[in-house]
Scaffold this motif. Structure first.
Motif, PDB file in Angstrom:
ATOM      1  N   ILE A 104     -50.526  -0.808  54.328  1.00 43.71           N
ATOM      2  CA  ILE A 104     -50.448   0.013  55.655  1.00 43.71           C
ATOM      3  C   ILE A 104     -49.453  -0.714  56.585  1.00 43.71           C
ATOM      4  CG2 ILE A 104     -51.647   0.922  57.618  1.00 43.71           C
ATOM      5  CD1 ILE A 104     -54.116   1.439  55.180  1.00 43.71           C
ATOM      6  N   LEU A 105     -49.866  -2.165  56.842  1.00 48.85           N
ATOM      7  CA  LEU A 105     -48.967  -2.866  57.830  1.00 48.85           C
ATOM      8  C   LEU A 105     -47.436  -2.591  57.318  1.00 48.85           C
ATOM      9  CD1 LEU A 105     -48.432  -4.771  60.124  1.00 48.85           C
ATOM     10  CD2 LEU A 105     -49.034  -6.776  58.655  1.00 48.85           C
ATOM     11  N   SER A 106     -47.057  -2.848  56.197  1.00 51.15           N
ATOM     12  CA  SER A 106     -45.932  -2.746  55.732  1.00 51.15           C
ATOM     13  C   SER A 106     -45.441  -1.397  56.022  1.00 51.15           C
ATOM     14  CB  SER A 106     -45.702  -2.971  54.161  1.00 51.15           C
ATOM     15  OG  SER A 106     -44.239  -3.016  53.776  1.00 51.15           O
ATOM     16  N   ALA A 107     -45.762  -0.249  55.954  1.00 52.98           N
ATOM     17  CA  ALA A 107     -45.516   0.929  56.222  1.00 52.98           C
ATOM     18  C   ALA A 107     -45.222   0.878  57.889  1.00 52.98           C
ATOM     19  CB  ALA A 107     -46.470   2.138  55.958  1.00 52.98           C
ATOM     20  N   LEU A 108     -46.081   0.559  58.691  1.00 52.62           N
ATOM     21  CA  LEU A 108     -45.845   0.655  60.232  1.00 52.62           C
ATOM     22  C   LEU A 108     -44.819  -0.293  60.575  1.00 52.62           C
ATOM     23  CD1 LEU A 108     -49.721   0.251  61.180  1.00 52.62           C
ATOM     24  CD2 LEU A 108     -48.178   2.137  61.554  1.00 52.62           C
ATOM     25  N   TRP A 109     -44.542  -1.432  59.944  1.00 50.39           N
ATOM     26  CA  TRP A 109     -43.400  -2.364  60.204  1.00 50.39           C
ATOM     27  C   TRP A 109     -42.006  -1.547  59.838  1.00 50.39           C
ATOM     28  CZ3 TRP A 109     -40.068  -4.821  56.566  1.00 50.39           C
ATOM     29  CH2 TRP A 109     -39.192  -5.704  57.085  1.00 50.39           C
ATOM     30  N   HIS A 110     -42.170  -0.943  58.805  1.00 51.58           N
ATOM     31  CA  HIS A 110     -40.819  -0.090  58.451  1.00 51.58           C
ATOM     32  C   HIS A 110     -40.379   0.859  59.335  1.00 51.58           C
ATOM     33  CE1 HIS A 110     -40.997  -2.127  54.493  1.00 51.58           C
ATOM     34  NE2 HIS A 110     -39.884  -2.038  54.333  1.00 51.58           N
ATOM     35  N   GLY A 111     -41.346   1.849  60.062  1.00 51.25           N
ATOM     36  CA  GLY A 111     -40.934   2.642  60.771  1.00 51.25           C
ATOM     37  C   GLY A 111     -41.725   3.575  60.732  1.00 51.25           C
ATOM     38  N   ILE A 112     -41.175   4.966  61.196  1.00 47.54           N
ATOM     39  CA  ILE A 112     -41.987   6.069  61.532  1.00 47.54           C
ATOM     40  C   ILE A 112     -41.656   7.327  60.541  1.00 47.54           C
ATOM     41  CG2 ILE A 112     -42.281   5.692  63.920  1.00 47.54           C
ATOM     42  CD1 ILE A 112     -40.060   7.804  64.629  1.00 47.54           C
ATOM     43  N   TYR A 113     -40.780   7.117  59.736  1.00 45.92           N
ATOM     44  CA  TYR A 113     -40.329   8.263  58.705  1.00 45.92           C
ATOM     45  C   TYR A 113     -41.594   8.531  57.655  1.00 45.92           C
ATOM     46  CZ  TYR A 113     -35.518   8.095  59.827  1.00 45.92           C
ATOM     47  OH  TYR A 113     -34.142   8.361  60.747  1.00 45.92           O
ATOM     48  N   PRO A 114     -41.816   9.851  57.313  1.00 41.85           N
ATOM     49  CA  PRO A 114     -42.891  10.008  56.572  1.00 41.85           C
ATOM     50  C   PRO A 114     -42.929   9.251  55.344  1.00 41.85           C
ATOM     51  CG  PRO A 114     -42.246  11.937  57.831  1.00 41.85           C
ATOM     52  CD  PRO A 114     -41.490  10.966  58.323  1.00 41.85           C
ATOM     53  N   GLY A 115     -41.455   9.213  54.643  1.00 38.32           N
ATOM     54  CA  GLY A 115     -41.555   8.646  53.432  1.00 38.32           C
ATOM     55  C   GLY A 115     -41.951   7.405  53.193  1.00 38.32           C
ATOM     56  N   TYR A 116     -41.818   6.425  54.201  1.00 37.54           N
ATOM     57  CA  TYR A 116     -42.384   5.069  54.201  1.00 37.54           C
ATOM     58  C   TYR A 116     -43.953   5.073  53.920  1.00 37.54           C
ATOM     59  CZ  TYR A 116     -37.976   3.989  56.587  1.00 37.54           C
ATOM     60  OH  TYR A 116     -36.447   3.761  56.865  1.00 37.54           O
ATOM     61  N   TYR A 117     -44.567   6.123  54.422  1.00 37.84           N
ATOM     62  CA  TYR A 117     -46.025   5.911  54.268  1.00 37.84           C
ATOM     63  C   TYR A 117     -46.436   6.733  53.004  1.00 37.84           C
ATOM     64  CZ  TYR A 117     -45.967   4.957  59.426  1.00 37.84           C
ATOM     65  OH  TYR A 117     -45.834   4.343  60.413  1.00 37.84           O
ATOM     66  N   GLU A 140     -40.856  17.178  53.113  1.00 43.86           N
ATOM     67  CA  GLU A 140     -40.482  18.332  52.360  1.00 43.86           C
ATOM     68  C   GLU A 140     -39.567  17.821  50.933  1.00 43.86           C
ATOM     69  OE1 GLU A 140     -37.886  22.476  52.265  1.00 43.86           O
ATOM     70  OE2 GLU A 140     -38.248  21.409  54.230  1.00 43.86           O
ATOM     71  N   PRO A 141     -38.902  17.030  50.811  1.00 46.97           N
ATOM     72  CA  PRO A 141     -38.078  16.832  49.847  1.00 46.97           C
ATOM     73  C   PRO A 141     -39.152  15.739  49.136  1.00 46.97           C
ATOM     74  CG  PRO A 141     -36.999  15.468  51.539  1.00 46.97           C
ATOM     75  CD  PRO A 141     -37.912  16.624  52.181  1.00 46.97           C
ATOM     76  N   THR A 142     -40.188  14.986  49.564  1.00 47.02           N
ATOM     77  CA  THR A 142     -41.166  14.167  49.124  1.00 47.02           C
ATOM     78  C   THR A 142     -42.082  15.012  48.264  1.00 47.02           C
ATOM     79  OG1 THR A 142     -40.595  12.503  50.559  1.00 47.02           O
ATOM     80  CG2 THR A 142     -42.913  12.342  49.363  1.00 47.02           C
TER      81      THR A 142
END
Length: 355
Positions: free
Chosen positions: A235-248, A307-309
C-alpha cells in the motif's frame, strides 16, 4: 525528483530515529549498522537530497554511505567491511569503476535500442483491443501479454542502469569484493536483469526489480510495521508511486499474489527437492507461472486508468485473483517463526508508550 527526495527524507528520518531515539538492543543488525547518531548539518542534508548524481532518476542510498563517499572514505569503508586481506590482497587495493561503468553503458545502449524498436511495436493497449479480444484465444492472449510486458521493460532497464553508471563514474557505488576477488560496483544497482528474467518466484522477481526502492520499502515500512507488513508495504508503494488508479490495482493485486505464492512455496516446494528432474520441472513451472503472474499484476500499472484495467481483467477472467484467493483459502498457512520481529515490534511499542 520528488519521489526520490521522498525516499531520502524518510530514509534519513528513520535512520536518525534509530540512532538517536531508540536503544541499540531494539534494533536489527542492519538498522544498527545504518543508524545515524548525530543530526546532519544543513549543507550535508541538502547535499544528500539534491546531489546531481541521483536527483533525476535516483537511486536512493543510505545517508552513511553517501557521507562516506563525500568524505572520501567510501571505498575504504567497504573494503574494511569485507576484510580485504582475506580476499587475497597484500595491500589496500584501489578499485577503479571504469570497467563497471563501461559494462553498464553497454546495457543502456542495448536497452535504448530495444526500447526504440520493440516498445512501440508492441503496445500494451493492444491487449484490450476489441478485434484482438474477439479473434485471439485465451492462451494466445496470455502469450501476447508476456510479449508486451517484455517490450515495456527496456525503458526501465535504460534509466536505472544509466543512473547506476553515473554514480559509479563519480566513484560512488562500490560494495566490496566477491568470492573470486572481483571488485563489485553494485551498491546502488537498481535491477538484476538475469535474476528478473529467470525468477522462479514472485518474491525473487520483486527483490531484483527496482532494488533500491524495495530496500527503502523494507527499511521504512516492512521492518517497522507491527502488523500486516506485506500488505502495508504494498500500500505504501502504491501511495508513493502516485494517484493513478492503475498503481493501486497493481499493488493490491500484488498483495494477493505474494501471499498466495508464499503459501504454495511453503506447502509444496519441499516435495520437489528429492531429485534433480523434479527440481528442474518445478523450476520450469514456477518460472512460467511467475512470469505470467507478474505480467497480470503490472498491466494496470502501464494502463493507469480504471476502464482499461477492468476490461483487461475481464478479458482474462480475473484468473490470477481467483486462483490466489483459492490458494489462500485451501492451503494451510505455515507462517515462519518471527520471534525477532515480534520482539522488535514489542520493543518499539513499549518505546512509543513510554514517550
Amino acid at each position: 525528483p520528488l519521489m526520490i527526495i521522498t525516499q531520502k527524507i524518510t530514509t534519513l528520518a528513520c535512520q536518525l530515529h534509530d540512532g538517536i531515539g531508540r536503544q541499540a538492543e531494539e534494533l536489527t543488525a542492519e538498522q544498527n549498522r545504518l543508524a545515524v547518531k548525530s543530526r546532519p548539518s544543513l549543507l550535508e542534508y541538502l547535499s544528500y537530497l539534491l546531489n546531481f548524481m541521483s536527483i533525476i532518476a535516483g537511486p536512493c542510498s543510505n545517508y552513511k554511505d553517501y557521507i562516506a563517499f563525500i568524505e572520501g572514505r567510501h571505498v575504504h569503508m567497504k573494503l574494511l567491511e569485507v576484510n580485504w586481506k582475506q580476499k587475497g590482497y597484500d595491500r589496500l587495493p584501489d578499485p577503479s569503476p571504469t570497467g563497471a561503468v563501461m559494462y553498464k553503458l553497454c546495457i543502456t545502449l542495448v536497452s535504448l535500442i530495444l526500447f526504440l524498436t520493440l516498445t512501440k511495436n508492441f503496445p500494451m493497449a493492444y491487449i484490450i483491443d476489441n478485434e484482438f479480444l474477439d479473434k485471439t484465444p485465451f492462451l494466445s492472449r496470455l502469450g501476447y501479454l508476456y510479449v508486451v510486458t517484455q517490450a515495456a521493460k527496456p525503458k526501465y532497464y535504460f534509466a536505472w542502469t544509466l543512473a547506476d553508471a553515473v554514480n559509479n563514474a563519480a566513484g560512488y557505488g562500490f560494495s566490496g569484493v566477491d568470492e573470486r576477488g572481483t571488485f563489485r560496483w553494485d551498491l546502488l544497482s537498481n535491477l538484476n536483469i538475469w535474476n528478473i528474467e529467470t525468477a522462479t518466484s514472485f518474491k525473487m522477481y520483486i527483490e531484483n526489480w527496482n532494488i533500491q526502492t524495495a530496500a527503502w520499502l523494507k527499511r521504512v515500512c516492512y521492518d517497522r510495521a507491527p502488523w500486516y507488513p506485506t500488505a502495508l508495504t504494498f500500500i505504501l508503494s502504491a501511495l508513493w508511486h502516485g494517484i493513478y488508479p492503475g498503481y493501486y490495482f497493481t499493488f493490491l493485486t500484488g498483495i494477493l499474489i505474494t501471499l498466495a505464492a508464499r503459501a504454495i512455496r511453503n506447502n509444496c516446494r519441499h516435495y520437489f527437492l528429492s531429485s534433480v528432474p523434479l527440481k528442474i520441472a518445478y523450476d520450469i513451472v514456477t518460472w512460467a507461472v511467475t512470469q505470467l503472474a507478474v505480467c497480470y499484476t503490472v498491466a494496470p500499472f502501464v494502463m493507469l486508468a480504471v476502464e482499461p484495467t477492468i476490461k483487461f481483467y475481464k478479458s482474462v477472467y480475473f484468473h490470477m485473483h481467483i486462483l490466489s484467493i483459492l490458494v489462500l483459502l485451501l492451503l494451510p498457512s505455515r507462517p515462519q517463526t518471527h520471534s525477532v520481529r515480534r520482539a522488535q515490534n514489542q520493543a518499539m511499542l513499549n518505546s512509543i508508550k513510554s514517550k
